[in-house]
Design a protein around this motif. Structure first.
Motif, PDB file in Angstrom:
ATOM      1  N   ILE A 214      -2.996  -2.796   9.457  1.00  0.00           N
ATOM      2  CA  ILE A 214      -3.093  -2.181   8.224  1.00  0.00           C
ATOM      3  C   ILE A 214      -2.356  -0.907   8.384  1.00  0.00           C
ATOM      4  O   ILE A 214      -1.539  -0.400   7.742  1.00  0.00           O
ATOM      5  CB  ILE A 214      -4.800  -2.030   7.737  1.00  0.00           C
ATOM      6  CG1 ILE A 214      -5.023  -3.196   7.405  1.00  0.00           C
ATOM      7  CG2 ILE A 214      -4.855  -0.994   6.680  1.00  0.00           C
ATOM      8  CD1 ILE A 214      -6.610  -3.101   7.109  1.00  0.00           C
TER       9      ILE A 214
ATOM     10  N   ALA B  67       1.390  -1.169   8.495  1.00  0.00           N
ATOM     11  CA  ALA B  67       1.793  -1.702   7.216  1.00  0.00           C
ATOM     12  C   ALA B  67       1.970  -0.304   6.435  1.00  0.00           C
ATOM     13  O   ALA B  67       2.883  -0.147   5.698  1.00  0.00           O
ATOM     14  CB  ALA B  67       1.325  -2.898   6.451  1.00  0.00           C
ATOM     15  N   ARG B  68       0.879   0.527   6.444  1.00  0.00           N
ATOM     16  CA  ARG B  68       0.772   1.643   5.797  1.00  0.00           C
ATOM     17  C   ARG B  68       2.214   2.746   6.043  1.00  0.00           C
ATOM     18  O   ARG B  68       2.917   3.200   5.345  1.00  0.00           O
ATOM     19  CB  ARG B  68      -0.524   2.320   5.913  1.00  0.00           C
ATOM     20  CG  ARG B  68      -0.353   3.925   4.929  1.00  0.00           C
ATOM     21  CD  ARG B  68      -1.715   4.370   5.107  1.00  0.00           C
ATOM     22  NE  ARG B  68      -2.580   3.631   4.425  1.00  0.00           N
ATOM     23  CZ  ARG B  68      -4.008   3.304   5.015  1.00  0.00           C
ATOM     24  NH1 ARG B  68      -4.109   3.221   6.315  1.00  0.00           N
ATOM     25  NH2 ARG B  68      -4.731   2.394   4.397  1.00  0.00           N
TER      26      ARG B  68
ATOM     27  N   LEU C 278       2.163  -1.583   2.599  1.00  0.00           N
ATOM     28  CA  LEU C 278       0.614  -1.906   2.365  1.00  0.00           C
ATOM     29  C   LEU C 278       0.402  -1.655   0.950  1.00  0.00           C
ATOM     30  O   LEU C 278       0.854  -0.870   0.269  1.00  0.00           O
ATOM     31  CB  LEU C 278      -0.246  -0.908   3.000  1.00  0.00           C
ATOM     32  CG  LEU C 278      -1.623  -1.003   2.989  1.00  0.00           C
ATOM     33  CD1 LEU C 278      -2.060  -2.122   3.689  1.00  0.00           C
ATOM     34  CD2 LEU C 278      -2.366   0.299   3.286  1.00  0.00           C
TER      35      LEU C 278
ATOM     36  N   ASP D 271      -2.634  -1.721  -1.800  1.00  0.00           N
ATOM     37  CA  ASP D 271      -4.239  -1.694  -1.772  1.00  0.00           C
ATOM     38  C   ASP D 271      -4.584  -1.941  -3.165  1.00  0.00           C
ATOM     39  O   ASP D 271      -4.485  -1.285  -4.118  1.00  0.00           O
ATOM     40  CB  ASP D 271      -4.491  -0.066  -1.736  1.00  0.00           C
ATOM     41  CG  ASP D 271      -5.891   0.080  -1.468  1.00  0.00           C
ATOM     42  OD1 ASP D 271      -6.625  -0.783  -1.717  1.00  0.00           O
ATOM     43  OD2 ASP D 271      -6.432   1.038  -1.226  1.00  0.00           O
TER      44      ASP D 271
ATOM     45  N   VAL E  99      -8.070  -8.856   4.113  1.00  0.00           N
ATOM     46  CA  VAL E  99      -6.717  -8.559   4.283  1.00  0.00           C
ATOM     47  C   VAL E  99      -5.685  -9.657   4.329  1.00  0.00           C
ATOM     48  O   VAL E  99      -6.085 -10.473   4.998  1.00  0.00           O
ATOM     49  CB  VAL E  99      -6.572  -7.876   5.633  1.00  0.00           C
ATOM     50  CG1 VAL E  99      -5.115  -7.567   6.118  1.00  0.00           C
ATOM     51  CG2 VAL E  99      -7.471  -6.711   5.790  1.00  0.00           C
TER      52      VAL E  99
ATOM     53  N   HIS F   9       4.282  -8.002   4.059  1.00  0.00           N
ATOM     54  CA  HIS F   9       3.551  -6.918   3.479  1.00  0.00           C
ATOM     55  C   HIS F   9       1.972  -7.375   3.765  1.00  0.00           C
ATOM     56  O   HIS F   9       1.718  -8.348   3.915  1.00  0.00           O
ATOM     57  CB  HIS F   9       3.746  -7.282   1.833  1.00  0.00           C
ATOM     58  CG  HIS F   9       5.266  -6.738   1.280  1.00  0.00           C
ATOM     59  ND1 HIS F   9       6.211  -7.514   1.672  1.00  0.00           N
ATOM     60  CD2 HIS F   9       5.098  -5.532   0.658  1.00  0.00           C
ATOM     61  CE1 HIS F   9       7.037  -6.512   0.820  1.00  0.00           C
ATOM     62  NE2 HIS F   9       6.558  -5.400   0.480  1.00  0.00           N
ATOM     63  N   VAL F  10       1.189  -6.350   3.825  1.00  0.00           N
ATOM     64  CA  VAL F  10      -0.184  -6.464   4.049  1.00  0.00           C
ATOM     65  C   VAL F  10      -1.053  -5.925   2.610  1.00  0.00           C
ATOM     66  O   VAL F  10      -0.839  -4.990   2.028  1.00  0.00           O
ATOM     67  CB  VAL F  10      -0.904  -5.346   5.226  1.00  0.00           C
ATOM     68  CG1 VAL F  10      -2.274  -5.830   5.170  1.00  0.00           C
ATOM     69  CG2 VAL F  10       0.260  -6.040   6.388  1.00  0.00           C
TER      70      VAL F  10
END
Length: 88
Positions: free
Chosen positions: A34, A37-38, A43, A45, A55, A62-63
């Motif tokens: 996470i 990915a951010r 990421l 959300d 998740v 992509h997450v």
């Protein structure tokens, strides 16, 4: 190839064909995924400020964070697959 979509909560939908894994966010390796990915800007959300419960990792790296349980997402994934097989 038909596009299959999965509702991941709050009206958010992802392509079932692109999903690699649906996992719980509690373990340290998933938390690192996470964070990475951010940092990469990959990421998404989709929790609407709620607690992350699932998740979703895609084939494009992509997450996606979801506020619904991984089992629920997986169940919707299975239903989507069953519906597409019955239509063929």
């Amino acid at each position: 190839m038909d596009i299959q979509l999965i509702n991941i909560g709050f009206g958010n939908i992802v392509s079932a064909n692109r999903v690699i894994a649906i996992v719980s966010p509690e373990s340290a390796p998933i938390k690192r995924i996470i964070t990475d990915a951010r940092d990469r800007g990959q990421l998404i959300d989709a929790t609407y400020g709620r607690r992350t419960r699932a998740v979703i990792v895609t084939d494009s790296s992509h997450v996606i964070l979801s506020a619904i349980q991984p089992e629920t997402v997986a169940h919707r994934f299975a239903i989507s697959r069953d519906d597409s097989n019955s239509n063929n």
